[in-house]
Design an enzyme around this catalytic site. Structure first.
Site, PDB file in Angstrom:
ATOM      1  N   ASN A 192       0.874  -1.181   0.000  1.00 49.58           N
ATOM      2  CA  ASN A 192       0.000   0.000   0.000  1.00 49.58           C
ATOM      3  C   ASN A 192       0.905   1.223   0.000  1.00 49.58           C
ATOM      4  O   ASN A 192       1.492   1.563   1.022  1.00 49.58           O
ATOM      5  CB  ASN A 192      -0.894  -0.023   1.249  1.00 49.58           C
ATOM      6  CG  ASN A 192      -1.734   1.228   1.388  1.00 49.58           C
ATOM      7  OD1 ASN A 192      -1.847   2.025   0.452  1.00 49.58           O
ATOM      8  ND2 ASN A 192      -2.328   1.412   2.550  1.00 49.58           N
TER       9      ASN A 192
ATOM     10  N   LYS B 193       0.095   4.283  -0.360  1.00 52.29           N
ATOM     11  CA  LYS B 193      -0.538   5.507   0.152  1.00 52.29           C
ATOM     12  C   LYS B 193      -0.244   6.654  -0.827  1.00 52.29           C
ATOM     13  O   LYS B 193      -0.180   6.403  -2.032  1.00 52.29           O
ATOM     14  CB  LYS B 193      -0.072   5.791   1.585  1.00 52.29           C
ATOM     15  CG  LYS B 193      -0.225   4.528   2.458  1.00 52.29           C
ATOM     16  CD  LYS B 193       0.033   4.741   3.909  1.00 52.29           C
ATOM     17  CE  LYS B 193      -0.162   3.408   4.638  1.00 52.29           C
ATOM     18  NZ  LYS B 193       0.012   3.538   6.081  1.00 52.29           N
TER      19      LYS B 193
ATOM     20  N   HIS C  48      -9.508   1.396   5.281  1.00 54.66           N
ATOM     21  CA  HIS C  48      -8.211   1.662   5.917  1.00 54.66           C
ATOM     22  C   HIS C  48      -8.401   2.673   7.044  1.00 54.66           C
ATOM     23  O   HIS C  48      -9.194   3.605   6.919  1.00 54.66           O
ATOM     24  CB  HIS C  48      -7.214   2.188   4.887  1.00 54.66           C
ATOM     25  CG  HIS C  48      -5.808   2.186   5.411  1.00 54.66           C
ATOM     26  ND1 HIS C  48      -5.366   3.147   6.284  1.00 54.66           N
ATOM     27  CD2 HIS C  48      -4.794   1.315   5.238  1.00 54.66           C
ATOM     28  CE1 HIS C  48      -4.098   2.864   6.609  1.00 54.66           C
ATOM     29  NE2 HIS C  48      -3.731   1.763   5.977  1.00 54.66           N
TER      30      HIS C  48
ATOM     31  N   GLU D 185      -6.706   5.109   8.025  1.00 52.16           N
ATOM     32  CA  GLU D 185      -6.463   6.520   7.664  1.00 52.16           C
ATOM     33  C   GLU D 185      -7.704   7.119   7.019  1.00 52.16           C
ATOM     34  O   GLU D 185      -8.020   8.302   7.215  1.00 52.16           O
ATOM     35  CB  GLU D 185      -5.242   6.612   6.736  1.00 52.16           C
ATOM     36  CG  GLU D 185      -3.956   6.337   7.504  1.00 52.16           C
ATOM     37  CD  GLU D 185      -2.803   5.820   6.662  1.00 52.16           C
ATOM     38  OE1 GLU D 185      -2.854   5.901   5.421  1.00 52.16           O
ATOM     39  OE2 GLU D 185      -1.830   5.311   7.261  1.00 52.16           O
TER      40      GLU D 185
ATOM     41  N   GLU E  38      -5.362  -4.559  10.925  1.00 49.09           N
ATOM     42  CA  GLU E  38      -4.301  -3.567  11.085  1.00 49.09           C
ATOM     43  C   GLU E  38      -4.547  -2.763  12.353  1.00 49.09           C
ATOM     44  O   GLU E  38      -5.320  -1.793  12.340  1.00 49.09           O
ATOM     45  CB  GLU E  38      -4.307  -2.600   9.890  1.00 49.09           C
ATOM     46  CG  GLU E  38      -4.070  -3.269   8.563  1.00 49.09           C
ATOM     47  CD  GLU E  38      -3.506  -2.287   7.547  1.00 49.09           C
ATOM     48  OE1 GLU E  38      -2.402  -2.534   7.078  1.00 49.09           O
ATOM     49  OE2 GLU E  38      -4.162  -1.272   7.263  1.00 49.09           O
TER      50      GLU E  38
ATOM     51  N   GLY F  46       2.490   2.589  10.587  1.00 51.96           N
ATOM     52  CA  GLY F  46       3.421   3.673  10.330  1.00 51.96           C
ATOM     53  C   GLY F  46       4.140   4.161  11.578  1.00 51.96           C
ATOM     54  O   GLY F  46       4.767   5.212  11.559  1.00 51.96           O
TER      55      GLY F  46
ATOM     56  N   SER G 177       3.487  -1.812  10.420  1.00 51.31           N
ATOM     57  CA  SER G 177       4.943  -1.888  10.620  1.00 51.31           C
ATOM     58  C   SER G 177       5.504  -3.282  10.377  1.00 51.31           C
ATOM     59  O   SER G 177       6.453  -3.700  11.031  1.00 51.31           O
ATOM     60  CB  SER G 177       5.324  -1.369  12.018  1.00 51.31           C
ATOM     61  OG  SER G 177       4.939  -0.008  12.150  1.00 51.31           O
TER      62      SER G 177
HETATM   63  P1  PGA Z   1       2.833   0.419   7.569  1.00 54.20           P
HETATM   64  O1  PGA Z   1       1.367   0.628   6.955  1.00 54.20           O
HETATM   65  O2  PGA Z   1       3.331  -0.915   7.047  1.00 54.20           O
HETATM   66  O3  PGA Z   1       3.642   1.576   7.048  1.00 54.20           O
HETATM   67  O4  PGA Z   1       2.693   0.419   9.046  1.00 54.20           O
HETATM   68  C1  PGA Z   1       0.486  -0.447   6.824  1.00 54.20           C
HETATM   69  C2  PGA Z   1      -0.819   0.048   6.249  1.00 54.20           C
HETATM   70  O5  PGA Z   1      -1.237   1.160   6.577  1.00 54.20           O
HETATM   71  O6  PGA Z   1      -1.464  -0.674   5.456  1.00 54.20           O
END
Ligand code: PGA
Length: 253
Positions: free
Chosen positions: A8, A10, A93, A95, A165, A171, A211
């Site tokens: 992903n 983003k 997601h 976010e 997640e 992140g 992460s």
């Molecule tokens: P990350 O993001 O691996 O940077 O923690 C995962 C995601 O948001 O799908």
């Protein structure tokens, strides 16, 4: 059992970077199998990149409209994605749930739009740190799954991938321990079993995200109910992404 690792990006990369990334993946993909590899790109690159994707790479969108065709400025429908050769989209997601109004009902409508167009829905769920610390993690994830996934007719569930997640791990560099992740994945598998029966539930990929990186992927992916990962930061460079996928016990090399 279907094993999946999805990147992903983003809001990162320009179109040329996207093409260079696909170049960097193509010879590796040709030598490795057993794990479905997907990448969710920014929408402006999809029509160019989906048809150019190397063999073995499925291109996803990071979003889709909850509405159909019509007067919805700025939105793109599942049918539009399909007409560009896109395999599916991420929905729900954290976010988007936190910052772009994707409440459970909107996420559910997006899932339905994808399934109606015969596209894959990568459905994200997960609790915040506060929800975990107050002992509500399972309730939150169950509620998200109930509105988004557990109500889907069984004949359409083959196009659904679940991604757990934990918001506190996305992140942040803080990864759920493999035991914490497996505990939640076991609960998710149990709810999927109640809704769809054991055989179907076993066939639904349940991915871990937050992460995940080359150094912890093998530990996470070796857990019984973790079928792969949804990878943000570590999907941006082909070598890191390959390192994550190489942690998957199902990879044939
Ligand atoms: P990350 O993001 O691996 O940077 O923690 C995962 C995601 O948001 O799908």
């Amino acid at each position: 059992m279907r094993n999946v690792v999805a990147g992903n990006w983003k809001s990162n990369k320009l179109l040329n970077d996207a093409r260079a990334w696909m170049d960097g993946m193509s010879s590796w993909l040709a030598k490795n199998g057993g794990v479905d590899v997907m990448v969710a790109m920014p929408a402006p690159y999809l029509a160019a990149c989906a048809p150019e994707a190397p063999e073995g790479l499925h291109v996803l969108a990071q979003n889709v409209s909850a509405e159909g065709f019509g007067a919805h400025t700025g939105e793109y429908t599942a049918e539009m994605l399909q007409s560009c050769g896109v395999a599916g989209a991420i929905v729900g997601h954290s976010e988007r749930r936190a910052r772009f109004g994707d409440v459970d009902a909107v996420v559910a409508a997006k899932v339905d739009a994808l399934l109606a167009a015969d596209l894959t829905a990568v459905f994200c769920c997960g609790e915040t740190l506060q929800e975990r610390e107050s002992g509500r993690a399972e309730d939150v994830v169950l509620q998200q799954l109930q509105t988004g996934v557990l109500r889907i007719p069984v004949d359409q569930i083959g196009n659904v991938i679940v991604a757990y997640e934990p918001v506190w791990a996305i992140g942040t560099g803080v990864t759920a321990t493999s035991a914490q992740a497996q505990d939640m994945h076991a609960s998710i598998r149990g709810w999927l079993t109640e809704a769809f029966g054991a055989e179907v539930a076993e066939s639904i990929p349940v991915l871990y995200g937050g992460s995940c990186k080359p150094s912890n992927a093998a530990d996470l992916f070796s857990q019984k109910d973790i079928n792969g990962g949804l990878i943000g930061g570590a999907s941006l460079k082909p070598e890191d992404f390959q390192g994550v996928i190489e942690g998957h016990p199902a990879l044939n090399r």
